[in-house]
Structure formats: C-alpha cells, structure tokens
Design a protein around this motif. Structure first.
Motif, PDB file in Angstrom:
ATOM      1  N   ALA A 149       0.835  -1.221   0.000  1.00 44.70           N
ATOM      2  CA  ALA A 149       0.000   0.000   0.000  1.00 44.70           C
ATOM      3  C   ALA A 149       0.863   1.261   0.000  1.00 44.70           C
ATOM      4  O   ALA A 149       0.462   2.297  -0.533  1.00 44.70           O
ATOM      5  CB  ALA A 149      -0.928  -0.016   1.216  1.00 44.70           C
ATOM      6  N   SER A 150       2.066   1.153   0.578  1.00 49.19           N
ATOM      7  CA  SER A 150       2.927   2.341   0.620  1.00 49.19           C
ATOM      8  C   SER A 150       3.765   2.483  -0.659  1.00 49.19           C
ATOM      9  O   SER A 150       4.623   3.358  -0.747  1.00 49.19           O
ATOM     10  CB  SER A 150       3.828   2.296   1.853  1.00 49.19           C
ATOM     11  N   GLY A 151       3.548   1.598  -1.621  1.00 46.09           N
ATOM     12  CA  GLY A 151       4.196   1.756  -2.932  1.00 46.09           C
ATOM     13  C   GLY A 151       5.381   0.837  -3.172  1.00 46.09           C
ATOM     14  O   GLY A 151       5.982   0.857  -4.249  1.00 46.09           O
ATOM     15  N   GLU A 152       5.762   0.029  -2.179  1.00 48.87           N
ATOM     16  CA  GLU A 152       6.887  -0.899  -2.388  1.00 48.87           C
ATOM     17  C   GLU A 152       6.453  -2.014  -3.339  1.00 48.87           C
ATOM     18  O   GLU A 152       5.291  -2.452  -3.307  1.00 48.87           O
ATOM     19  CB  GLU A 152       7.306  -1.534  -1.062  1.00 48.87           C
ATOM     20  N   THR A 153       7.406  -2.522  -4.106  1.00 53.90           N
ATOM     21  CA  THR A 153       7.063  -3.594  -5.061  1.00 53.90           C
ATOM     22  C   THR A 153       7.922  -4.839  -4.890  1.00 53.90           C
ATOM     23  O   THR A 153       7.537  -5.921  -5.313  1.00 53.90           O
ATOM     24  CB  THR A 153       7.237  -3.101  -6.511  1.00 53.90           C
ATOM     25  N   GLU A 154       9.131  -4.666  -4.290  1.00 53.66           N
ATOM     26  CA  GLU A 154      10.084  -5.780  -4.262  1.00 53.66           C
ATOM     27  C   GLU A 154      10.305  -6.328  -2.865  1.00 53.66           C
ATOM     28  O   GLU A 154      10.408  -5.561  -1.896  1.00 53.66           O
ATOM     29  CB  GLU A 154      11.446  -5.293  -4.779  1.00 53.66           C
ATOM     30  N   TYR A 155      10.404  -7.628  -2.765  1.00 53.88           N
ATOM     31  CA  TYR A 155      10.785  -8.280  -1.515  1.00 53.88           C
ATOM     32  C   TYR A 155      12.222  -8.753  -1.692  1.00 53.88           C
ATOM     33  O   TYR A 155      12.508  -9.616  -2.536  1.00 53.88           O
ATOM     34  CB  TYR A 155       9.854  -9.467  -1.244  1.00 53.88           C
ATOM     35  N   THR A 156      13.135  -8.177  -0.911  1.00 51.91           N
ATOM     36  CA  THR A 156      14.547  -8.578  -0.966  1.00 51.91           C
ATOM     37  C   THR A 156      15.007  -8.898   0.458  1.00 51.91           C
ATOM     38  O   THR A 156      14.343  -8.519   1.435  1.00 51.91           O
ATOM     39  CB  THR A 156      15.435  -7.430  -1.494  1.00 51.91           C
ATOM     40  N   ALA A 157      16.154  -9.557   0.540  1.00 49.80           N
ATOM     41  CA  ALA A 157      16.696  -9.872   1.868  1.00 49.80           C
ATOM     42  C   ALA A 157      17.003  -8.581   2.631  1.00 49.80           C
ATOM     43  O   ALA A 157      16.732  -8.476   3.835  1.00 49.80           O
ATOM     44  CB  ALA A 157      17.954 -10.716   1.724  1.00 49.80           C
ATOM     45  N   ALA A 158      17.531  -7.595   1.914  1.00 49.28           N
ATOM     46  CA  ALA A 158      17.869  -6.322   2.585  1.00 49.28           C
ATOM     47  C   ALA A 158      16.608  -5.661   3.147  1.00 49.28           C
ATOM     48  O   ALA A 158      16.609  -5.152   4.277  1.00 49.28           O
ATOM     49  CB  ALA A 158      18.568  -5.386   1.607  1.00 49.28           C
ATOM     50  N   SER A 159      15.502  -5.698   2.368  1.00 47.85           N
ATOM     51  CA  SER A 159      14.278  -5.053   2.863  1.00 47.85           C
ATOM     52  C   SER A 159      13.698  -5.846   4.036  1.00 47.85           C
ATOM     53  O   SER A 159      13.141  -5.271   4.967  1.00 47.85           O
ATOM     54  CB  SER A 159      13.247  -4.893   1.735  1.00 47.85           C
ATOM     55  N   ALA A 160      13.855  -7.181   4.003  1.00 43.62           N
ATOM     56  CA  ALA A 160      13.337  -8.001   5.110  1.00 43.62           C
ATOM     57  C   ALA A 160      14.081  -7.676   6.412  1.00 43.62           C
ATOM     58  O   ALA A 160      13.475  -7.554   7.487  1.00 43.62           O
ATOM     59  CB  ALA A 160      13.471  -9.483   4.777  1.00 43.62           C
ATOM     60  N   VAL A 161      15.399  -7.506   6.313  1.00 49.06           N
ATOM     61  CA  VAL A 161      16.196  -7.167   7.510  1.00 49.06           C
ATOM     62  C   VAL A 161      15.841  -5.761   7.980  1.00 49.06           C
ATOM     63  O   VAL A 161      15.634  -5.520   9.182  1.00 49.06           O
ATOM     64  CB  VAL A 161      17.710  -7.288   7.220  1.00 49.06           C
ATOM     65  N   SER A 162      15.717  -4.863   7.036  1.00 52.24           N
ATOM     66  CA  SER A 162      15.439  -3.466   7.410  1.00 52.24           C
ATOM     67  C   SER A 162      14.073  -3.324   8.097  1.00 52.24           C
ATOM     68  O   SER A 162      13.904  -2.522   9.017  1.00 52.24           O
ATOM     69  CB  SER A 162      15.606  -2.621   6.160  1.00 52.24           C
ATOM     70  N   GLN A 163      13.097  -4.157   7.688  1.00 52.37           N
ATOM     71  CA  GLN A 163      11.765  -4.120   8.324  1.00 52.37           C
ATOM     72  C   GLN A 163      11.823  -4.511   9.804  1.00 52.37           C
ATOM     73  O   GLN A 163      10.940  -4.171  10.580  1.00 52.37           O
ATOM     74  CB  GLN A 163      10.825  -5.124   7.627  1.00 52.37           C
ATOM     75  N   LEU A 164      12.857  -5.274  10.166  1.00 52.32           N
ATOM     76  CA  LEU A 164      12.948  -5.759  11.552  1.00 52.32           C
ATOM     77  C   LEU A 164      13.507  -4.712  12.508  1.00 52.32           C
ATOM     78  O   LEU A 164      13.384  -4.837  13.721  1.00 52.32           O
ATOM     79  CB  LEU A 164      13.846  -7.001  11.612  1.00 52.32           C
ATOM     80  N   ARG A 165      14.172  -3.710  11.951  1.00 48.47           N
ATOM     81  CA  ARG A 165      14.851  -2.744  12.831  1.00 48.47           C
ATOM     82  C   ARG A 165      13.843  -1.811  13.490  1.00 48.47           C
ATOM     83  O   ARG A 165      12.923  -1.311  12.838  1.00 48.47           O
ATOM     84  CB  ARG A 165      15.864  -1.933  12.041  1.00 48.47           C
TER      85      ARG A 165
END
Ligand code: FVH
Length: 295
Positions: free
Chosen positions: A275-291
């Motif tokens: 909904a916020s406009g993101e399109t890609e699931y990557t390892a970097a984005s998965a780690v960043s979501q946890l912070r």
C-alpha cells in the motif's frame, strides 16, 4: 583429546549438563581440574577421575590461573562470584554462562576493577558435542588472555576470538540461538500442518523438511551478499507474490486447525508495504523491516 599431563590448572564453576561436560573434557585432556558446584555430589564421577572438589567458590578460584564459569545465568554467576571477588586478582575469568552483551560489559568492568582479566564466551554446542569437531565457541574481550589460554580453551571446541569489544560473543551467540529457535518454531508449525493429514506422521514428514531446509540454507550466503551490497540484488521477488504465498500459508494453517497468527501478521505487514508503494521483496528489505525505528 590427547592427554597432556603438563596442561595448566583450570577451575570450572558449575557442574550442570554443560559445566560437567567442560570439566570432563579438560580432565580427559590432562588438565589439573578443580570444580565447584552448588550440589557437590554432581562432582563425584569427576573426582573419581582425578578432579579436585573445592569446598568454596573462593578456594576453587584460588586453585587455578583460569576459572571458567558455566551456571544458570548471570545473576547466579554474580551472586556466586561476589563473595569470592578478591581471589580473582591476577587471574583470568571466562564466563561461558549464557547472557546478553550488556551483562558481558558489566562483568568485564567488574572483573577489571578487581585486577582480573576477563573473556566472555558463547558455547555453540550441546553438552555431548563438547570436545568434538562440531563444537565451536565464541569469545570476546582482551586478546592477551585469549592467546594465553588458547590451548586450554581449544580443548572444549574450536575457539573463535571475535572482538576486543567484550559484548560481541554474546551478541553472536544470541543471534545464532534466535535463528535456531525460529528454525525449530518453523519445524513445529510445519509438522502441525502436515500431520493434520491422517496417515502422515512427524517421522514421515521429517525427511522432506530436512531436504527442503538444507536446500534453502544454500541461499543464505547469496542473500547475505545482497544485504551488504548497494548493487541490484541477486535475489528478489515481487511483494505481491510473497504476500499471496503468506496468505496461502495462513489459510492452510487455519484449514489444518493450526494457529495462523504468525502468517496473519506477515500478510498485514506485507500488504502495508504494498500500500505504501513498495514492489520488491529482498533480503535487505526483510532485515530493514525488523529494525526498531530510531526515535
Ligand atoms: N545445555 C546446553 O545445551 C546449552 C548449550 C549452550 C550454553 N548453555 C548455557 O550454559 C549454562 C549452563 O547450562 P547447563 O546446561 O549446564 O544448565 P543446567 O544443567 O541447568 O545447570 C545449571 C547450573 O547452574 C547451577 N545453579 C543454578 N542455580 C543456582 C544457584 N542459585 N546457585 C548456584 N548454582 C546454581 C546449577 O547448580 P546445581 O543445580 O547443580 O546445584 C548447575 O551447576 C547456561 O547459561 C546455559 O544457557 C547450555
């Protein structure tokens, strides 16, 4: 380990499952081992093999240049060491008790103020693996005591000195324990789902799970490189696809009569990202979501 009768004296505080295994390995390697445990009877088989049972923590510490502590937790360790603190002057304390980086830092400051040297450690093994090629241990803290006691520490498992920052061994230890905990949680969830099918036992299902997780583990170095690199990731999926799969995992759990909560939360978080406009699931984005966001 090959017996080495000249190996230096070492004290082990705590003879639970792990402390016992440590003392046993040191004895087998030919060290002069002094032990102390709240329940002294646990030392009997070690004493029969040549260990000395000290009547107090202080006398145990005074028997060796190196004391290894392996008890329930840091509060217990601190309560045991405090009355015997004076004996640590000029000696090395190695804590293999499980604790946090903050506890390691506090203990190092406490030990240094007493004139002791200190290493914090994390044991990456279960008791029966001690003194086998599978066992490895993390250490952090000053380099000198690590180098000085390296031969003794090597008896327990492969020693890795990670940093002079004393908190790093506990940080890595708890990071790896967290990964193990989540892996087993995944195993338990998958087994609950699969065995909802009458006629499928956990034993039937386990080889498939092992084959799948083993194959997926080979992706870890690839994803790690992606996390570290600003370049286009080698591994990326569409967020729509990942959200749809998470929805299927939640629905399959519900149909199997298994709690879907983890996947429901994932679906909510993934849909928010879409909904916020993101399109890609990557390892970097998965780690960043946890912070936790900085305040
Ligand atoms: N066992 C394992 O697989 C893991 C592997 C990774 C490292 N952990 C950590 O090692 C510490 C000790 O674990 P353990 O397996 O030896 O634990 P237990 O068998 O439960 O033995 C606990 C020892 O602590 C003593 N103790 C407990 N409470 C007190 C107290 N209030 N005062 C004095 N000593 C105390 C206990 O004494 P006793 O019950 O025999 O009298 C044992 O010596 C731990 O940090 C793991 O996280 C192991």
């Amino acid at each position: 380990a090959t017996p080495a009768p000249s190996a230096s004296p070492v004290t082990v505080l705590g003879l639970g499952l792990m402390g016992y295994a440590l003392a046993d390995a040191l004895l087998t390697a030919g060290h002069q081992v002094t032990v102390w445990n709240r329940t002294p009877a646990k030392a009997d088989p070690l004493v029969a093999r040549g260990a000395t049972l000290a009547p107090s923590v202080r006398e145990a510490i005074e028997s060796s240049p190196l004391t290894i502590s392996c008890v329930l937790d840091y509060d217990t360790q601190h309560a045991l060491l405090t009355p015997a603190a004076g004996a640590l002057h000029g000696r090395t304390l190695v804590s293999l008790t499980n604790g946090t980086p903050a506890q390691a830092r506090e203990t190092e400051a406490w030990a240094l103020a007493l004139g002791a040297t200190y290493l914090d450690g994390g044991i990456m093994a279960v008791p029966h693996q001690i003194d086998t090629p599978e066992a490895f241990l993390f250490y952090s803290g000053a380099q000198d005591p690590f180098d000085q006691h390296h031969p003794t520490l090597s008896v327990l498992g492969t020693p890795h000195h990670l940093s002079t920052d004393v908190g790093v061994a506990a940080l890595y230890d708890l990071a790896l324990l967290s990964a193990m905990d989540m892996m087993f949680a995944g195993f338990f969830h998958a087994t609950a789902v699969a065995t909802s099918h009458k006629g499928t036992s956990a034993t039937d299902f386990a080889p498939h799970l092992v084959a799948w997780l083993t194959s997926m583990l080979s992706m870890v170095p690839l994803m790690a490189a992606d996390i570290d690199s600003p370049a286009a990731p080698a591994y990326a999926q569409s967020l729509d696809l990942v959200a749809a799969a998470a929805q299927n995992m939640a629905d399959a759990a519900r149909e199997a009569g298994v709690l879907p909560d983890h996947f429901d939360r994932s679906v909510t978080a993934l849909r928010q990202r879409i909904a916020s406009g993101e399109t890609e699931y990557t390892a970097a984005s998965a780690v960043s979501q946890l912070r936790v966001p900085a305040r």
